[in-house]
Design an enzyme around this catalytic site. Structure first.
Site, PDB file in Angstrom:
ATOM      1  CG  ASN A 192       6.743  -8.605 -46.148  1.00  0.00           C
ATOM      2  OD1 ASN A 192       5.522  -8.519 -46.170  1.00  0.00           O
ATOM      3  ND2 ASN A 192       7.526  -7.596 -45.782  1.00  0.00           N
ATOM      4  CE1 TYR A 218       2.842  -4.663 -37.639  1.00  0.00           C
ATOM      5  CE2 TYR A 218       1.254  -5.615 -39.146  1.00  0.00           C
ATOM      6  CZ  TYR A 218       2.535  -5.223 -38.847  1.00  0.00           C
ATOM      7  OH  TYR A 218       3.518  -5.370 -39.784  1.00  0.00           O
ATOM      8  CG  HIS A 239       1.179  -4.916 -46.437  1.00  0.00           C
ATOM      9  ND1 HIS A 239       1.790  -5.974 -47.064  1.00  0.00           N
ATOM     10  CD2 HIS A 239       2.147  -4.317 -45.696  1.00  0.00           C
ATOM     11  CE1 HIS A 239       3.068  -6.024 -46.711  1.00  0.00           C
ATOM     12  NE2 HIS A 239       3.312  -5.031 -45.896  1.00  0.00           N
ATOM     13  NE  ARG A 286      -5.175  -5.290 -44.227  1.00  0.00           N
ATOM     14  CZ  ARG A 286      -6.405  -5.701 -44.573  1.00  0.00           C
ATOM     15  NH1 ARG A 286      -7.064  -5.078 -45.552  1.00  0.00           N
ATOM     16  NH2 ARG A 286      -6.952  -6.730 -43.965  1.00  0.00           N
ATOM     17  NE  ARG A 314       5.910  -6.247 -38.496  1.00  0.00           N
ATOM     18  CZ  ARG A 314       5.802  -7.466 -39.021  1.00  0.00           C
ATOM     19  NH1 ARG A 314       6.774  -8.355 -38.836  1.00  0.00           N
ATOM     20  NH2 ARG A 314       4.729  -7.813 -39.703  1.00  0.00           N
ATOM     21  NE  ARG A 328      -7.106  -2.548 -41.396  1.00  0.00           N
ATOM     22  CZ  ARG A 328      -7.760  -3.620 -41.821  1.00  0.00           C
ATOM     23  NH1 ARG A 328      -8.579  -3.508 -42.838  1.00  0.00           N
ATOM     24  NH2 ARG A 328      -7.623  -4.794 -41.228  1.00  0.00           N
ATOM     25  NE  ARG A 338      -5.769  -8.090 -47.033  1.00  0.00           N
ATOM     26  CZ  ARG A 338      -4.956  -7.055 -47.274  1.00  0.00           C
ATOM     27  NH1 ARG A 338      -3.753  -7.023 -46.742  1.00  0.00           N
ATOM     28  NH2 ARG A 338      -5.363  -6.055 -48.060  1.00  0.00           N
ATOM     29  CG  PHE A 346       7.137   1.082 -41.046  1.00  0.00           C
ATOM     30  CD1 PHE A 346       5.766   1.276 -40.983  1.00  0.00           C
ATOM     31  CD2 PHE A 346       7.629   0.148 -41.945  1.00  0.00           C
ATOM     32  CE1 PHE A 346       4.898   0.559 -41.794  1.00  0.00           C
ATOM     33  CE2 PHE A 346       6.769  -0.579 -42.767  1.00  0.00           C
ATOM     34  CZ  PHE A 346       5.402  -0.374 -42.682  1.00  0.00           C
TER      35      PHE A 346
END
Ligand code: HDD
Length: 693
Positions: free
Chosen positions: A147, A361, A74, A71, A357, A368, A111, A160
């Site tokens: 968070n 993602y 994170h 990632r 956001r 990923r 997670r 960001f």
């Protein structure tokens, strides 16, 4: 085919051909049984390896491709399965299935993560902790990707990449790993006043959680609940740890990172393994437009909180983590969260950080996990209603397509059902997800609203809400971090901003750096004094729990330690809900006073006192005389005292305490009083053991 006695059940419940009493047959990825997994195929005993060796080539080929991109933030994380249980129905406020009935349970995967470090970095740097929860609800997956800090650095997602580039290791040197004490991070922070509130939280005890089980979680953004009539209520989400809030002292944090880089991952694994399931209460702050407009900050601004004393947190559920993943890569590494995954009854607000956001993602998961079909990975699959199809649509093909859609209906509308064929799914106007029809207007502008302009009032609120011990930790953390910044103008710029937070804080930092205070930086809005919020405290705050439950006591012993005292102590710790580990110079066999030999749980050098929550020292005088000359033993006690932990001891151990500089106080007690003393830290001791800013 051999009869059933030749079959053996594999990890996933499937059966395999048995090769001997205990093992299934080893095969290639294509099912071919392997005769020899020890040697490559060669021409002659000492000849060259042959290209035709499929067994070797496939094995190495797969190995070479086993890593996926970590990632981008994170990267280092730890996950667990569990459940969410609704403890108070919210059916009047939201139609979201998981909040309808008290007692209703929904499977989850959570997670926890750090932000800046790579996947192989340490578990406990000074850093924010990710707290991502995937709810497998009956109406689809809801990802609450939060968070352990209730605000964020920036207000607009477009910053960001800059924030993360500045925070991570520096581009020309590849360090520091998992640390913010460096030039580029503070350069960015000092030039972005909106980050000041978050900088206070980063420098506080909040970024040094003792365990994932002893930290809060937050959804951060303002979201919407939408009920069955389409009425919207604003909502902010809170996770309150049943184990209470507990953090480490900075010196302790640094030492734990060295002694056990996997400390928090191990803690989660072992807690679940011994049935000490980490648990949180889910709390919500519910409010309407009128309340929002009456506050001196904008609820769409992710750098602002709504103080709990202004709007209480209402407990509506609980989260329990009761199963560790079977396979770390398959589950924890491959799990994919998206804040855009919301379910009917939940919706977004116009918070520009949240809005940004919603794109990122989904985009990063494809990069990923290497396929647009990452939702088919078991850990990411929607569970759907009991026995119902978890998801059904006309999306087809793509890399690693695991589904086998039947028929020709890969488009809609279609009339194939009229010909008796599969027509496929159709939208459900009644029950399908509907976006809340908020009224939007205005020109298309790249702009930051005036209501976002106050960057210091809540930073000041945080500082003035802190316990004096926490203020000392925060000021000292600024000194530590800025001391590592080599650019003097960056230190000055940071202090100029701190003057707008609190003059005393800025002065303490300047004194700690032996620098003169610069003029305060200009502010873009008046800085107001808000009513302090004790709920923000870790130290002596509402969530500081004096308990041994879920905590670990280290008992240092050696040859001749009293067996009876040891048993009494272990029983007392257990009765108080804690666990004790025995620690000795040699683990194999510790001869106790009654002639029995104890197998110690850990060796003195491998289990420093920073890895336990409270410390007992149980020594015969002769053994103590030896340990007084053993640096690791002196350090063990010195750290326990320096980290404000309770120390219980028998008279035989006094010489070691003296050598370690232990002074009498309420936290240094004889064994009979130890279990009660061990339930907390002794904050008043700190000025005696270290200089703080
Ligand atoms: Fe993020 C991962 C939390 C702002 C873009 N983020 C990620 C994870 C957490 C958060 C917990 C790890 C999820 C996991 O365990 O797999 N992020 C937050 C919070 C934020 C936040 C609480 C502010 C309120 N994030 C944020 C912004 C952006 C991203 C503003 C981009 C516009 N975040 C990502 C990402 C990540 C990610 C790059 C990297 C890995 C991933 O998504 O799955 O898309």
């Amino acid at each position: 085919m051999s009869d059933s006695t030749d079959r053996i059940t594999g990890h996933g419940g499937e059966t395999h051909q048995r090769t001997d009493a205990d093992h299934p047959v080893l095969t290639t990825n294509h099912g071919v049984p392997v005769s020899d997994n020890q040697n490559q195929l060669k021409a002659g005993q000492r000849g060259p390896v042959l290209l035709e060796d499929e067994v070797y080539r496939e094995k190495i080929n797969h190995f070479d491709h086993e890593r996926i991109p970590e990632r981008i933030v994170h990267a280092r994380g730890t996950g667990a399965h569990g459940y969410f249980e609704c403890t108070q129905s919210l059916s009047d406020i939201t139609r979201a299935d998981l909040f309808q009935k008290k007692g209703q349970r929904t499977d989850v995967f959570v997670r926890f993560s750090t932000v800046a470090g790579g996947a192989g970095s340490v578990d406990n740097p000074r850093d924010v902790r990710g707290f991502a929860v995937k709810f497998y609800t009956r109406e689809g997956n809801w990802d609450l990707v939060g968070n352990n800090i209730p605000i964020f650095f920036i207000q607009d997602a477009i910053k960001f990449p800059d924030l993360i580039h500045a925070a991570k290791m520096e581009a020309d040197r590849g360090y520091p790993q998992a640390a913010t004490a460096h030039d580029t991070f503070w350069d960015f922070i000092s030039l972005m006043p909106e980050t000041t509130h978050m900088a206070m939280w980063i420098m506080s005890d909040r970024t040094l959680p003792r365990s994932f089980a002893t930290m809060e979680g937050f959804g951060i953004h303002t979201f919407r609940f939408v009920n069955g009539e389409g009425k919207s209520t604003f909502v902010k989400f809170h996770w309150k740890p049943k184990a209470g809030l507990a953090s480490t002292i900075w010196d302790e944090t640094v030492k734990v990172a060295g002694a056990d880089p996997d400390f928090q991952r191990r803690d989660l694994f072992e807690r679940i393994g011994r049935g000490d399931f980490p648990e949180w209460e889910l709390g919500v702050q519910l409010f309407d437009e009128e309340f929002a407009n009456s506050q001196p900050y904008d609820v769409l601004d992710a750098t602002k909180i709504i103080p709990e004393e202004v709007l209480p947190v209402r407990i509506v559920g609980k989260l329990v983590l009761d199963r560790y993943p079977d396979n770390f890569f398959a589950e924890t590494e491959q799990v994919a969260f998206c804040p855009s995954h919301i379910v009917p009854g939940i919706d977004h607000s116009n918070d520009p950080l949240l809005q940004g956001r919603l794109f990122s993602y989904q985009d990063t998961q494809i990069k990923r996990l290497g396929t647009t079909n990452w939702h088919q990975l078991p850990i990411n699959q929607a569970k759907g209603r009991e026995g119902g199809c978890p998801y059904l649509n006309m999306q087809r093909d793509g890399h690693m397509q695991m589904q086998l859609p039947k028929g020709r209906a890969n488009y809609e509308p279609n009339s194939l059902h009229l010909a008796g064929e599969i027509g496929g799914p159709r939208e459900d106007p009644e029950n399908g997800f509907k976006t809340f029809p908020s009224e939007e207007q205005g020109q298309k502008l790249r702009i930051r609203p005036e209501s976002f302009a106050d960057h210091y009032s809540q930073a000041r609120l945080f500082w003035r809400s802190m316990d004096p011990a926490e203020q000392a930790h925060i000021a000292s953390a600024f000194v530590f971090e800025l001391s590592k910044v080599s650019l003097e103008h960056v230190r000055l710029a940071t202090m100029a901003n701190l003057r707008n937070v609190d003059e005393a804080l800025a002065k303490r930092v300047a004194d700690g750096l032996a620098m003169d205070l610069p003029d305060a930086s200009p502010t873009s809005a008046p800085v107001i004094d808000m009513e302090p919020s004790p709920a923000l405290r870790v130290v002596r705050g509402p969530l500081e729990k004096h308990t041994l439950e879920g905590r670990t006591v280290g008992i240092l012993l050696a040859d001749g330690s009293d067996a009876g005292d040891l048993q009494k102590l272990r029983d007392a710790v257990k009765k108080a809900g804690g666990r004790s580990i025995t620690i000795a110079p040699k683990v194999g066999a510790v001869p106790l006073s009654d002639g029995t030999k104890l197998k110690a749980d850990a060796q003195l050098f491998g289990q420093p006192s920073v890895t336990v929550d409270a410390c007992a020292v149980l020594l015969a005088e002769e053994a103590c005389a030896k340990l007084v000359k053993e640096g690791a033993a002196v350090q063990w006690v010195m750290d326990a005292f320096g980290h404000l932990k309770a120390i219980g001891h028998n008279p035989g151990a006094q010489a070691l305490l003296d050598k370690a500089g232990v002074e009498p106080d309420d936290g240094v007690v004889e064994l009979g009083a130890f279990v009660k003393a061990a339930t907390k830290r002794y904050w008043d001791r700190e000025p005696k053991v270290r200089t703080l800013a």
